[in-house]
Design an enzyme around this catalytic site. Structure first.
Site, PDB file in Angstrom:
ATOM      1  N   ARG A  80     -10.194  -0.457  -2.479  1.00 45.09           N
ATOM      2  CA  ARG A  80      -9.594   0.882  -2.362  1.00 45.09           C
ATOM      3  C   ARG A  80      -9.057   1.310  -3.722  1.00 45.09           C
ATOM      4  O   ARG A  80      -8.317   0.565  -4.363  1.00 45.09           O
ATOM      5  CB  ARG A  80      -8.452   0.787  -1.344  1.00 45.09           C
ATOM      6  CG  ARG A  80      -7.809   2.072  -0.965  1.00 45.09           C
ATOM      7  CD  ARG A  80      -6.587   1.815  -0.096  1.00 45.09           C
ATOM      8  NE  ARG A  80      -6.878   1.520   1.289  1.00 45.09           N
ATOM      9  CZ  ARG A  80      -5.991   0.990   2.142  1.00 45.09           C
ATOM     10  NH1 ARG A  80      -4.773   0.662   1.736  1.00 45.09           N
ATOM     11  NH2 ARG A  80      -6.328   0.755   3.385  1.00 45.09           N
ATOM     12  N   ARG A 107       2.216   2.266  -2.859  1.00 48.03           N
ATOM     13  CA  ARG A 107       0.777   2.539  -2.766  1.00 48.03           C
ATOM     14  C   ARG A 107       0.417   3.829  -3.497  1.00 48.03           C
ATOM     15  O   ARG A 107       1.252   4.458  -4.118  1.00 48.03           O
ATOM     16  CB  ARG A 107       0.387   2.677  -1.293  1.00 48.03           C
ATOM     17  CG  ARG A 107       0.802   1.503  -0.407  1.00 48.03           C
ATOM     18  CD  ARG A 107      -0.161   0.388  -0.586  1.00 48.03           C
ATOM     19  NE  ARG A 107       0.094  -0.723   0.320  1.00 48.03           N
ATOM     20  CZ  ARG A 107      -0.478  -0.898   1.511  1.00 48.03           C
ATOM     21  NH1 ARG A 107      -1.299   0.010   2.000  1.00 48.03           N
ATOM     22  NH2 ARG A 107      -0.235  -1.968   2.218  1.00 48.03           N
ATOM     23  N   LYS A 129       4.723  -2.829   2.633  1.00 43.03           N
ATOM     24  CA  LYS A 129       4.117  -1.695   1.936  1.00 43.03           C
ATOM     25  C   LYS A 129       5.117  -0.551   1.780  1.00 43.03           C
ATOM     26  O   LYS A 129       6.053  -0.411   2.570  1.00 43.03           O
ATOM     27  CB  LYS A 129       2.886  -1.219   2.689  1.00 43.03           C
ATOM     28  CG  LYS A 129       3.167  -0.847   4.121  1.00 43.03           C
ATOM     29  CD  LYS A 129       1.963  -0.223   4.831  1.00 43.03           C
ATOM     30  CE  LYS A 129       0.822  -1.172   5.067  1.00 43.03           C
ATOM     31  NZ  LYS A 129      -0.168  -0.658   6.049  1.00 43.03           N
ATOM     32  N   CYS A 173      -9.282   7.281  11.980  1.00 45.06           N
ATOM     33  CA  CYS A 173      -9.221   6.155  11.046  1.00 45.06           C
ATOM     34  C   CYS A 173     -10.578   5.437  11.057  1.00 45.06           C
ATOM     35  O   CYS A 173     -11.428   5.711  11.892  1.00 45.06           O
ATOM     36  CB  CYS A 173      -8.109   5.193  11.449  1.00 45.06           C
ATOM     37  SG  CYS A 173      -8.521   4.239  12.916  1.00 45.06           S
ATOM     38  N   CYS A 198     -12.645  -2.698  10.329  1.00 44.29           N
ATOM     39  CA  CYS A 198     -11.211  -2.982  10.419  1.00 44.29           C
ATOM     40  C   CYS A 198     -10.946  -4.155  11.354  1.00 44.29           C
ATOM     41  O   CYS A 198     -11.279  -4.108  12.545  1.00 44.29           O
ATOM     42  CB  CYS A 198     -10.450  -1.755  10.913  1.00 44.29           C
ATOM     43  SG  CYS A 198      -8.688  -2.107  11.024  1.00 44.29           S
ATOM     44  N   CYS A 206      -6.082   1.611  16.787  1.00 42.78           N
ATOM     45  CA  CYS A 206      -4.979   0.713  17.162  1.00 42.78           C
ATOM     46  C   CYS A 206      -3.671   1.424  16.848  1.00 42.78           C
ATOM     47  O   CYS A 206      -3.678   2.508  16.264  1.00 42.78           O
ATOM     48  CB  CYS A 206      -5.104  -0.625  16.414  1.00 42.78           C
ATOM     49  SG  CYS A 206      -4.348  -0.635  14.775  1.00 42.78           S
TER      50      CYS A 206
END
Ligand code: SRM
Ligand code: SF4
Length: 547
Positions: free
Chosen positions: A73, A142, A205, A423, A429, A468
């Site tokens: 990423r 991030r 995070k 997503c 994932c 999720c």
């Protein structure tokens, strides 16, 4: 009694500032994977170990290892890429990834399917165009988001400069990324200092975003720390500071929940970086390092109180926060289509379904964007997984339109589709409980036809789906949110605000498609008949007592 620290804290402590045994692990040819501890560490470098979940059953039957590959990423503050950088990323997807680019909900690009031997070459390609993946994941700050299009106005440009300054200031100082992936050797013998994070970085995070009203496209209430640009006479005078938002939750664990952030004051534009450091170091010092499910800033604030938090932040600032100023948001979607800035340049916000840039049959989006990158334009990834082709001259605008048309790419989609996000979920994932990106398009088609029957085809309603409860598409603040629960079944959340400022209510658990459509059909009918002028669907279902 002090609680036992989580295992991730030991991994960080022993990692020699994020090195661990990553260099050795990448050399090991017997497996496409890396050690479990290194799987946690590699996230700090913007990389995840994944496997193709579609292939799991077949490979298990044949007693084969999982089909491992990495996801990388980018770190791109505000999502801005030059056309040369975009072209390099397009090539990277073909040469090292799965031939697609995946635009993310944080204005970044993910490359899926990068096998171990391709990882270092991929990162070197990224480095060669002055991009990196540092801190795109992990227990650090991030990718810093920013209302896109610095070319739209001087205020937008100034907000982006703030985002870049915060991103740079909060970057880990460890040289591990360059050492492990780019140079393949240790540059310094002594370990670097991490003046802001320390050797154990953050408890979890950390996410920052900047919004330029009236657009709340970055969803300022969904992140750990946000800034709302305050304008006086079209000049940016500073930012309202919002803290403690977050989407993640765990099914069946009532101690975890999504929260919208709270405005705690105002700072001048010059103080924005200092505020970021004060908030981040408060979380560093007081965040929960024992239970990772309760380790985000939102829980630190829940546990200690907003007033305590504001005082702690003020104590770390040379100039305490001033009272918050007035602001107004109109929505959290993107301004789709063409826009022309006062300098006469054109900017196209192009709809990209769920952020997936690919060529599929006659719809050759990836090839179209590649061809467009030959023009002198910039590419800006939006917080809603779309892309802005910015800075086009009038001649370039014509070429762009012709290129999209000849590649079978429509400029616009239905109002619902444009306001929908999913997503990634399956097959990459590891945490997905249900489909999301691969399923939402067909559900939108069904909902679109229901909306059409009630004359609501033009009505933008935010619809977001995740595989999720982690909330990667920020579903809990959508007007209609679908959160994966069991294969084919979703929790239906209704009543989020159109400007992203309110958490939707859980309306039905474990609903399959027929149930979802059965619940929404009469609501759409009521909405068509009884809504007030300009009333949004999320507001209507609450006012009308439907949820
Ligand atoms: Fe996310 C984990 C994808 C934005 C909350 N997210 C993941 C992982 C890495 C799964 C994992 O840990 O193994 C997913 C990788 C899937 C894949 O195959 O690519 C993943 N998250 C994404 C992206 C790609 C979704 C998308 O479709 O665009 C987004 C990448 C953003 C980026 O460029 O950095 C993405 N994730 C978000 C957001 C939205 C945001 O940040 O605005 C959230 C909710 C906001 C928040 O953080 O509260 C989000 N992701 C999570 C969580 C839950 C965190 C929590 O507080 O509980 C996890 C799981 C975790 O951290 O343990 C997670
Ligand atoms: Fe994966 Fe869940 Fe995030 Fe979707 S919401 S990408 S399923 S972690």
């Amino acid at each position: 009694m002090t609680e036992k620290l989580s295992h991730n804290e030991a991994i960080k402590t022993n990692s020699r500032l994020l090195r661990g045994t990553l260099a050795e692990g990448l050399e090991a040819v017997a497996t496409g994977a890396i050690s479990e501890d290194d799987q946690q560490l590699i996230k700090f470098h913007g990389i995840y170990l994944q496997d193709d979940r579609d292939l799991r059953p077949e490979r298990a039957k044949r007693k084969l290892d999982k089909a491992y590959s990495f996801m990388a990423r980018l770190r791109v503050p505000g999502g801005v890429l030059s056309s040369a950088q975009y072209l390099a990323m397009d090539r990277l997807a073909d040469e090292r990834g799965n031939n697609t680019l995946r635009l993310t909900t944080r204005q970044s690009i993910q490359f899926h399917g990068v096998i171990k031997t391709n990882l270092r070459p991929a990162l070197r390609q990224i480095d060669s165009v002055l991009l990196d993946t540092i801190a795109a994941c992990g227990d650090v700050n991030r990718n810093v988001m920013c209302t896109p299009n610095e070319f739209a106005s001087p205020v937008h440009a100034q907000a982006l400069r703030t985002a870049e300054a915060i991103s740079t200031h909060l970057l880990p100082r460890s040289g591990a990324w360059r050492e492990i992936f780019i140079n393949d050797e240790q540059i310094t013998q002594a370990l670097e200092e991490e003046p802001i994070y320390g050797a154990t970085y953050l408890p979890r995070k950390f996410k920052i975003a900047i919004a330029v009203p009236p657009q709340n496209d970055v969803d300022v209430f969904a992140h750990d720390l946000c800034y709302i640009a305050i304008l006086e006479n079209n000049t940016l005078v500073g930012y309202n500071v919002v803290v403690g938002g977050g989407m993640g939750a765990t099914h069946g664990d009532a101690t975890t929940y999504p929260l919208v952030g709270s405005v705690i004051g105002f700072c001048s534009a010059d103080d924005a970086v200092a505020v970021a450091q004060a908030v981040v170091t408060t979380q560093r010092d007081f965040g929960n390092r024992s239970n990772r499910r309760r380790a985000r800033l939102k829980y630190t604030i829940e546990d200690r109180g907003l007033e305590w938090f504001r005082n702690e932040v003020n104590a770390r600032l040379a100039k305490p926060l001033a009272p918050a100023r007035e602001y107004h948001f109109t929505g959290n979607g993107d301004a789709m289509g063409w826009h022309t800035s006062p300098d006469g340049l054109h900017h196209l916000t192009l709809f990209i379904e769920n952020g997936r840039v690919a060529d599929v049959g006659n719809w050759r989006l990836k090839s179209a964007l590649k061809a467009i990158a030959a023009q002198d334009v910039s590419f800006i990834i939006t917080p809603n997984q779309n892309i802005i082709i910015a800075r086009a001259s009038t001649a370039a605008r014509e070429i762009i339109e012709a290129t999209l048309a000849s590649h079978g790419v429509a400029l616009r989609a239905s109002a619902l589709r444009e306001a929908a996000m999913a997503c990634v979920a399956l097959p990459t994932c590891a945490l997905a409980l249900t489909e999301s990106e691969r399923y939402l398009p067909s559900l939108v088609t069904r909902l679109d036809s229901m909306l059409g029957e009630h004359g609501l085809a033009e009505q933008p309603i935010t619809l977001r789906m995740t595989g999720c409860p982690n909330g990667c598409a920020r579903p809990y603040i959508a007007e209609i949110g679908l959160v994966g629960r069991n294969p084919g079944k979703y929790n239906l959340h209704l009543g989020g605000a159109h400007d992203g400022s309110r958490i939707a209510k859980l309306h039905r658990e474990d609903a399959d498609e027929a149930t979802i459509l059965g619940i929404l059909a009469p609501m759409f009918a009521d909405y068509a008949k009884h809504r007030q002028p300009a009333e949004r669907f999320g507001d209507f279902v609450l006012r009308h007592g439907l949820v």
